[in-house]
Design an enzyme around this catalytic site. Structure first.
Site, PDB file in Angstrom:
ATOM      1  N   TYR A  81       0.813  -1.233   0.000  1.00 37.77           N
ATOM      2  CA  TYR A  81       0.000   0.000   0.000  1.00 37.77           C
ATOM      3  C   TYR A  81       0.841   1.275   0.000  1.00 37.77           C
ATOM      4  O   TYR A  81       0.331   2.345   0.332  1.00 37.77           O
ATOM      5  CB  TYR A  81      -0.882   0.063   1.255  1.00 37.77           C
ATOM      6  CG  TYR A  81      -1.517  -1.221   1.673  1.00 37.77           C
ATOM      7  CD1 TYR A  81      -2.492  -1.839   0.881  1.00 37.77           C
ATOM      8  CD2 TYR A  81      -1.173  -1.832   2.873  1.00 37.77           C
ATOM      9  CE1 TYR A  81      -3.084  -3.026   1.279  1.00 37.77           C
ATOM     10  CE2 TYR A  81      -1.761  -3.017   3.282  1.00 37.77           C
ATOM     11  CZ  TYR A  81      -2.709  -3.613   2.474  1.00 37.77           C
ATOM     12  OH  TYR A  81      -3.294  -4.785   2.872  1.00 37.77           O
TER      13      TYR A  81
ATOM     14  N   CYS B 189      14.384 -11.171  -1.180  1.00 34.79           N
ATOM     15  CA  CYS B 189      14.915 -11.112  -2.541  1.00 34.79           C
ATOM     16  C   CYS B 189      13.960 -10.439  -3.511  1.00 34.79           C
ATOM     17  O   CYS B 189      13.416 -11.090  -4.417  1.00 34.79           O
ATOM     18  CB  CYS B 189      15.250 -12.516  -3.014  1.00 34.79           C
ATOM     19  SG  CYS B 189      16.418 -13.284  -1.906  1.00 34.79           S
TER      20      CYS B 189
HETATM   21  N1  LLP Z   1     -14.893  -4.940   9.615  1.00 33.88           N
HETATM   22  C1  LLP Z   1     -14.729  -5.444   8.401  1.00 33.88           C
HETATM   23  C2  LLP Z   1     -15.823  -6.146   7.759  1.00 33.88           C
HETATM   24  C3  LLP Z   1     -13.491  -5.304   7.742  1.00 33.88           C
HETATM   25  O1  LLP Z   1     -13.341  -5.796   6.531  1.00 33.88           O
HETATM   26  C4  LLP Z   1     -12.433  -4.636   8.391  1.00 33.88           C
HETATM   27  C5  LLP Z   1     -11.129  -4.486   7.733  1.00 33.88           C
HETATM   28  C6  LLP Z   1     -12.650  -4.132   9.684  1.00 33.88           C
HETATM   29  C7  LLP Z   1     -13.903  -4.293  10.263  1.00 33.88           C
HETATM   30  C8  LLP Z   1     -11.575  -3.426  10.473  1.00 33.88           C
HETATM   31  O2  LLP Z   1     -11.149  -2.274   9.877  1.00 33.88           O
HETATM   32  P1  LLP Z   1     -10.056  -1.370  10.631  1.00 33.88           P
HETATM   33  O3  LLP Z   1     -10.701  -0.812  11.886  1.00 33.88           O
HETATM   34  O4  LLP Z   1      -8.922  -2.227  10.981  1.00 33.88           O
HETATM   35  O5  LLP Z   1      -9.731  -0.334   9.653  1.00 33.88           O
HETATM   36  N2  LLP Z   1      -4.588  -4.876   5.305  1.00 33.88           N
HETATM   37  C9  LLP Z   1      -4.990  -3.501   5.190  1.00 33.88           C
HETATM   38  C10 LLP Z   1      -6.312  -3.243   5.884  1.00 33.88           C
HETATM   39  C11 LLP Z   1      -7.417  -4.122   5.404  1.00 33.88           C
HETATM   40  C12 LLP Z   1      -8.703  -3.887   6.132  1.00 33.88           C
HETATM   41  C13 LLP Z   1      -9.651  -5.002   5.882  1.00 33.88           C
HETATM   42  N3  LLP Z   1     -10.897  -4.912   6.574  1.00 33.88           N
HETATM   43  C14 LLP Z   1      -3.860  -2.612   5.736  1.00 33.88           C
HETATM   44  O6  LLP Z   1      -2.857  -3.139   6.189  1.00 33.88           O
HETATM   45  O7  LLP Z   1      -3.994  -1.387   5.724  1.00 33.88           O
END
Ligand code: LLP
Length: 445
Positions: free
Chosen positions: A340, A367
């Protein structure tokens, strides 16, 4: 002279300096932790985790509404952490059988688990039902059919919520944006009206409410307001046309955190206050009874509670172009910069009281040329053996880590008031090889 402690660390919670002049995190010496657990190593502050949990709960209590806060396990989920969550009165958004398994193994109450995901397998659905998982959040038509059928086969009645995409766009990285109409998640809101009778017709499913999640690492509340307005209109249709009450409304997660000084997130308290105010207003204006509001934070609970320690192994200067500082981890323990273009702050732990005099890039050991953790950061003069700390690494790092290049994943340590304890051991070569077998025709004689 401004040191890295003054300019960087003092703005983050949990840090202090010992009488001997060592940098401490929750009263534990970071250099000592690196000696005990090795590097790379993920370290979490129990205090910061509990404090963010309590900020959500006290803001919701103050907002005077019925609520549930369920933590999004995808951000970081290990058993010891589930125990803390359960103690703090949280529920859990689990997005796979594996996350449900960890939570149950830690003794997390099954009734407080919400099972999410846009392609739950038959095995996962059966596993959730057999273990009395409280609610299944239905993402699509196929799933509505399969959950109903599997529940029927087990003679169970299952609480369901329906995930809807409210058609709201957010200003965040396109890969973590989810609320827009063109999304692989949930039912488009415009189709819900015609589809709703089918939901009600499923004899083994009990409709409890609606869910939406518009995106992640969000700094504005405006998109949530738009989503609330859309959801209220749908709830009104469901109420008026199908005489069905929507008991729960989940607004998902998404609240942003501070990775670098450029990030200016709303506080948990203000976020909750603004959202609940809007919910109350919207339901009141539409003459609807207030739902039980569900919030689903992931990142805002754990991101700032976590740090990562690395050891600098090599320095490489491409004359006139750039100086690389190469650490003993990289894209396998933190894929976020390469996925990202995520940005991080780092400091050299053993030089926290020196001035930052040179600009370097921090590269990983994997790598791939794309394995750069930080492009251009000012640090004190670095040498091999220095201990480098990354800040705000608690969310979506350990949970997204891989074994690329056959490297065992780092350990996860919990610290609190001078105590340190392992939550996950460092993986070993044996662990990485334990599932490997030889097809019969290649087997050792
Ligand atoms: N609820 C649902 C249905 C979700 O899909 C997500 C995150 C959350 C709650 C929690 O969202 P948060 O509060 O953590 O923003 N890997 C990415 C983030 C992907 C988020 C996926 N869904 C990153 O590292 O930025």
């Amino acid at each position: 002279m401004m040191t890295d402690f003054d300019t960087e660390i003092s703005k983050h919670d949990g840090f202090s300096i010992s009488e001997q002049g060592n940098l401490l995190f929750e009263e534990c010496s970071l250099e000592e932790l690196a000696k005990i657990y090795g590097t790379p190593c993920y370290i979490y502050s129990e205090n910061i985790i509990r404090r963010s949990c309590r900020e959500y709960i006290s803001a919701l209590v103050e907002a005077d509404i019925d609520y549930e806060v369920i933590y999004a396990g995808k951000a970081f989920l290990v058993q010891a952490f589930c125990k803390i969550l359960a103690e703090e009165g949280f529920g859990l958004d689990a997005s796979s059988g594996g996350e449900i398994y960890s939570a149950l193994a830690a003794g997390f109450p099954a009734k407080r688990i919400y099972f999410h995901g846009n392609n739950k397998s038959e095995e996962e659905i059966s596993f959730a039902i057999e273990n009395n998982v409280g609610t299944i959040v239905i993402d699509n038509r196929n799933e509505l059919e399969s959950v109903n059928r599997i529940a029927g086969g087990k003679k169970c009645l299952i609480n369901i919520m329906i995930r809807v995409t409210p058609g709201v766009d957010t200003h965040t990285h396109s890969k973590i944006r989810t609320g827009q109409l063109d999304s692989k998640f949930g039912f488009p809101i415009s189709e819900m009206k015609d589809f709703f009778p089918e939901i009600l017709s499923k004899e083994n499913l009990i409709y409890k409410g609606l869910h939406c999640h518009i995106g992640s690492q969000l700094f504005e509340t405006e998109p949530y307001f738009l989503a609330i307005e859309e959801m209220v209109q749908l709830i009104k249709i469901i109420f008026k046309e199908y005489q069905t009450k929507t008991e729960y409304l989940s607004l998902g997660g998404g609240l942003g955190v501070k990775y670098t000084d450029r990030d200016k997130p709303v506080s948990i308290k203000d976020f909750v206050q603004q959202i609940i105010k809007k919910v109350k207003k919207a339901f009141h204006q539409n003459d609807l009874p207030l739902p039980i509001v569900i919030m689903e934070p992931g990142r805002s609970i754990v991101a700032e509670a976590g740090i990562t320690l690395y050891t600098v192994g090599a320095l490489k200067e491409i004359r006139g172009i750039k100086k690389y500082l190469i650490v003993d981890g990289g894209m396998a323990d933190n894929p976020r910069p390469s996925l990202y273009s995520a940005q991080y702050k780092a400091i050299i732990v053993n030089k926290y009281n020196q001035e930052s005099t040179e600009e370097v890039s921090v590269a990983g050991k994997y790598c791939e040329s794309g394995d750069i953790l930080i492009q251009n950061i000012r640090l004190p003069q670095a040498e091999a053996g220095d201990l480098l700390m990354f800040l705000t690494t608690g969310a979506y790092q350990y949970s997204m880590a891989s074994n690329y290049n056959g490297v065992p994943r780092p350990p996860v340590v919990l610290v609190n008031k001078g105590k340190d304890g392992l939550m996950v051991r460092r993986e070993t070569y044996q662990y990485l090889n334990q599932n490997q077998v030889f097809p019969e025709w290649l087997a050792h004689k």
